[in-house]
Structure formats: structure tokens, C-alpha cells
Design an enzyme around this catalytic site. Sequence first.
Site, PDB file in Angstrom:
ATOM      1  N   GLU A   1      -6.035   6.928  -0.846  1.00 10.18           N
ATOM      2  CA  GLU A   1      -5.925   5.680  -0.085  1.00 10.18           C
ATOM      3  C   GLU A   1      -6.488   4.509  -0.892  1.00 10.18           C
ATOM      4  O   GLU A   1      -5.882   3.438  -0.943  1.00 10.18           O
ATOM      5  CB  GLU A   1      -6.635   5.795   1.260  1.00 10.18           C
ATOM      6  CG  GLU A   1      -5.969   6.750   2.230  1.00 10.18           C
ATOM      7  CD  GLU A   1      -4.525   6.409   2.523  1.00 10.18           C
ATOM      8  OE1 GLU A   1      -4.198   5.209   2.701  1.00 10.18           O
ATOM      9  OE2 GLU A   1      -3.702   7.333   2.570  1.00 10.18           O
TER      10      GLU A   1
ATOM     11  N   HIS B   1       0.837  -1.205   0.000  1.00  7.94           N
ATOM     12  CA  HIS B   1       0.000   0.000   0.000  1.00  7.94           C
ATOM     13  C   HIS B   1       0.872   1.256   0.000  1.00  7.94           C
ATOM     14  O   HIS B   1       0.646   2.184  -0.774  1.00  7.94           O
ATOM     15  CB  HIS B   1      -0.922  -0.027   1.228  1.00  7.94           C
ATOM     16  CG  HIS B   1      -1.630   1.259   1.472  1.00  7.94           C
ATOM     17  ND1 HIS B   1      -2.847   1.551   0.895  1.00  7.94           N
ATOM     18  CD2 HIS B   1      -1.299   2.330   2.224  1.00  7.94           C
ATOM     19  CE1 HIS B   1      -3.227   2.754   1.287  1.00  7.94           C
ATOM     20  NE2 HIS B   1      -2.309   3.246   2.097  1.00  7.94           N
ATOM     21  N   GLU B   2       1.881   1.280   0.852  1.00  3.75           N
ATOM     22  CA  GLU B   2       2.754   2.460   0.938  1.00  3.75           C
ATOM     23  C   GLU B   2       3.513   2.673  -0.364  1.00  3.75           C
ATOM     24  O   GLU B   2       3.739   3.815  -0.784  1.00  3.75           O
ATOM     25  CB  GLU B   2       3.710   2.341   2.126  1.00  3.75           C
ATOM     26  CG  GLU B   2       3.026   2.304   3.487  1.00  3.75           C
ATOM     27  CD  GLU B   2       2.078   3.454   3.759  1.00  3.75           C
ATOM     28  OE1 GLU B   2       2.265   4.564   3.199  1.00  3.75           O
ATOM     29  OE2 GLU B   2       1.126   3.265   4.550  1.00  3.75           O
TER      30      GLU B   2
END
Length: 187
Positions: A120, A66-67
Site C-alpha cells: 500500500e 494509487h490503484e
Amino acid sequence: PDSEYAQRLERIADRLGHQIEGTPVNYKVYMTDDINAWAMANGCVRVYSGLMDAMNDNEVEGVLGHEMGHVEQRHSIAQMGKSTLLDLAVRLTTDGGDNAETIGRIAESIANNKISQSDEHESDHMGQAHLIQMGINPRHAVDAMKLLMKGTENMEPEIITEIFGSHPPSQERVEELSKGAEGYPSL
């Protein structure tokens, strides 16, 4: 660099790679009980030791994927630019009165958080795609989000998170991540 956390993070990062779309990724651990991780567009990825304590290696892989999505999409730079433009718009459209300024700031906060929530979602999808590309089961991201969701069960109502939170509602993210992992074996 010699800590148990840094060595563990290095082992996990080696599976994910140290570069995304030509940007070198620099992983480091912050020693704190907080459960968090974050990334900057320049490849800086920071993981808190509290998150590593709460998760197994596969779940940490899910978070790092995700990062890496944030790094790839350069979200931190884009968010700064959008935030500056929103701030300017509020200043230009309010007459300086207390009520107008307050209403403008609330609208700015909601707009900034909606932008952040969109980023996100995008990072969730990009992270899973990166996991798949590296031969890693994308269900790790689902498991990580479920674990993070447990820590927020008794917090503010979902509607507050949906409107004012910088991250989308956790259940919504679990459902989207689960769709992205369809066809991969359950862990």
C-alpha cells in the site's frame, strides 16, 4: 457502460491514461454504496459507485493513481505467492495441535498484513509519481486519503490497524503522501 458513473470514470481515466508500463488498464464501476476501489496485476481496475459519490473527480484521480501503482508493481500476483509460502511455512512448523495451529495462523495473518501494508505504501508513492508524470497535482492523493480517513475515525484503535490491518494507518499515509506533494500548490 452508458451509466453516469461509467462515463464519469472514463473522463477521469482519460487524464490518467489507459496503460501503465505496457499493461492496458481496464476501468469499470461496480454499483454499490461501498467506498472502495481495487486493482489486479492484469490491469483490471474497479471503482465502486459509493466512492465516486463520496469524492470529486480530483480525489478519484488520486485513488486511481494509487490503484495504477498496484498494477505497475503487480502486487496481486506477488501477494498470492507470498501468502502461499507463508501458509506452507505454518503447516510445516506446527505440530497440528490446536494452540500451535492458532499461533501459526495469527503469525501468518500478521505477516500477510505487513506485506500488504508495504504494498500500500509503495502504491501510494507510485500513484503520486504517475499523477505527476501525467501533469496532475499529487495533492489529489492526499485529499482522497484524508476523505477516506474521515470514514474510519471511529473504528478500531490505530494499534489494531497497525498490526492486523491490510492497510497502514491512515494518518501515516496522509503524512507520507503530503511529503510526496511538497512543492505542489494546495488545492
